[in-house]
Design an enzyme around this catalytic site. Structure first.
Site, PDB file in Angstrom:
ATOM      1  N   TYR A 113       0.873  -1.178   0.000  1.00  0.00           N
ATOM      2  CA  TYR A 113       0.000   0.000   0.000  1.00  0.00           C
ATOM      3  C   TYR A 113       0.905   1.221   0.000  1.00  0.00           C
ATOM      4  O   TYR A 113       1.419   1.647   1.038  1.00  0.00           O
ATOM      5  CB  TYR A 113      -0.920  -0.013   1.220  1.00  0.00           C
ATOM      6  N   ASP A 156      -2.343  -1.529  -3.884  1.00  0.00           N
ATOM      7  CA  ASP A 156      -2.670  -0.155  -4.250  1.00  0.00           C
ATOM      8  C   ASP A 156      -1.351   0.606  -4.292  1.00  0.00           C
ATOM      9  O   ASP A 156      -0.832   1.023  -3.258  1.00  0.00           O
ATOM     10  CB  ASP A 156      -3.630   0.440  -3.211  1.00  0.00           C
ATOM     11  N   HIS A 260     -12.032   1.898  -4.383  1.00  0.00           N
ATOM     12  CA  HIS A 260     -11.258   0.980  -5.219  1.00  0.00           C
ATOM     13  C   HIS A 260     -12.072  -0.287  -5.466  1.00  0.00           C
ATOM     14  O   HIS A 260     -12.952  -0.646  -4.674  1.00  0.00           O
ATOM     15  CB  HIS A 260      -9.957   0.572  -4.533  1.00  0.00           C
TER      16      HIS A 260
END
Length: 269
Positions: A113, A156, A260
């Site tokens: 992330y 991500d 997302h």
């Protein structure tokens, strides 16, 4: 052997626990990597997630922000959470799959992330953007020296690197997530690390691919001003195993969704 790995920035695992269960039921991955779990370790819903049929869970979290987790049908031979930029801010965890994973035994799954970077794309005046660039640069150095073994990197990454990964390349060149310095840094770390961009290997430009739509757009599907921030990369030795990369955009229309959507890479080993 068919292997499915799904990545999803869930934006609070406790708030969207039922959505995780629904996605697991509909997608059926062998491994699910979650980002932005927003949950301290002692409150992480282990039993709730195991009840969905994923008994093996590795996670590292924080109260209110960040946090990454890996859910798996297969046991882990090892679990390796890693700190970046001299911060313990729960942005990376890796697992090595155990012998029960069959042909996938020994594969390393990295779940990242990357920091979002704030609003201003200037590291001199925006410490969040400076942190993001530092994080990506550390990833680049790490990727050059990591052990050479089959690996999958998902998460991500908070960068939409290609022209058709955003709704308007020209309008977003000075917007964080699509600035030239972010694009160059991400593509350099991918190339130097020997990673293959799964989605673009199978669906090259100019086809648009988005995995994120802002909460600020009430009619997100109609406006369709998305960005491809969520990625599934493979080490080069797995290139021939990739069969599909699917973006599950329907989840963006669920009640109180994450901004997302899940992305699933399917491999044939």
């Amino acid at each position: 052997m068919h292997l499915k790995i799904t990545t999803w920035n869930i934006n609070s695992v406790r708030l969207r626990l039922d959505q995780v269960g629904r996605a697991l039921d509909e997608i059926g991955p062998d491994i699910l990597c979650l980002q932005e779990t927003k949950c301290p370790d002692n409150c992480f819903p282990l039993e709730g997630l195991r009840a969905f049929g994923y008994p093996h869970i590795a996670q590292v979290g924080q109260k209110g922000y960040n946090g990454v987790a890996i859910l798996s049908r297969f046991p882990f031979a090892s679990v390796d959470p890693q700190a970046w930029c001299e911060r313990s801010d729960a942005r990376h965890i890796a697992v090595t799959l155990g012998p029960e994973a069959g042909k996938a035994a020994g594969f390393v799954v990295h779940n990242f992330y990357v920091p979002a970077g704030g609003d201003l794309p200037d590291p001199e005046i925006n410490p969040k953007f400076a942190h993001k660039l530092q994080f990506l640069d550390e990833m680049r150095r790490w990727g050059r020296t990591r052990e050479a073994r089959p690996a999958i990197l998902v998460g991500d990454l908070n960068v939409a690197p290609l022209e058709h990964d955003v709704w308007s390349h020209k309008q977003l060149l000075d917007v964080v997530s699509h600035t030239p310095i972010e694009i160059e840094t991400l593509e350099t770390l991918r190339e130097e690390g020997g990673w293959i961009d799964g989605a673009r290997r199978l669906t090259p430009e100019p086809t648009k691919i988005y995995t994120w739509w802002s909460y600020r757009s009430p009619n997100w599907a109609i406006a369709n001003k998305g960005r491809r921030l969520d990625h599934a990369w493979l080490s080069s030795d797995l290139a021939g195993t990739l069969r599909s990369v699917d973006v599950h955009a329907a989840t963006r229309s669920w009640t109180r969704p994450s901004d997302h959507v899940p992305v699933t890479a399917s491999l044939e080993l």
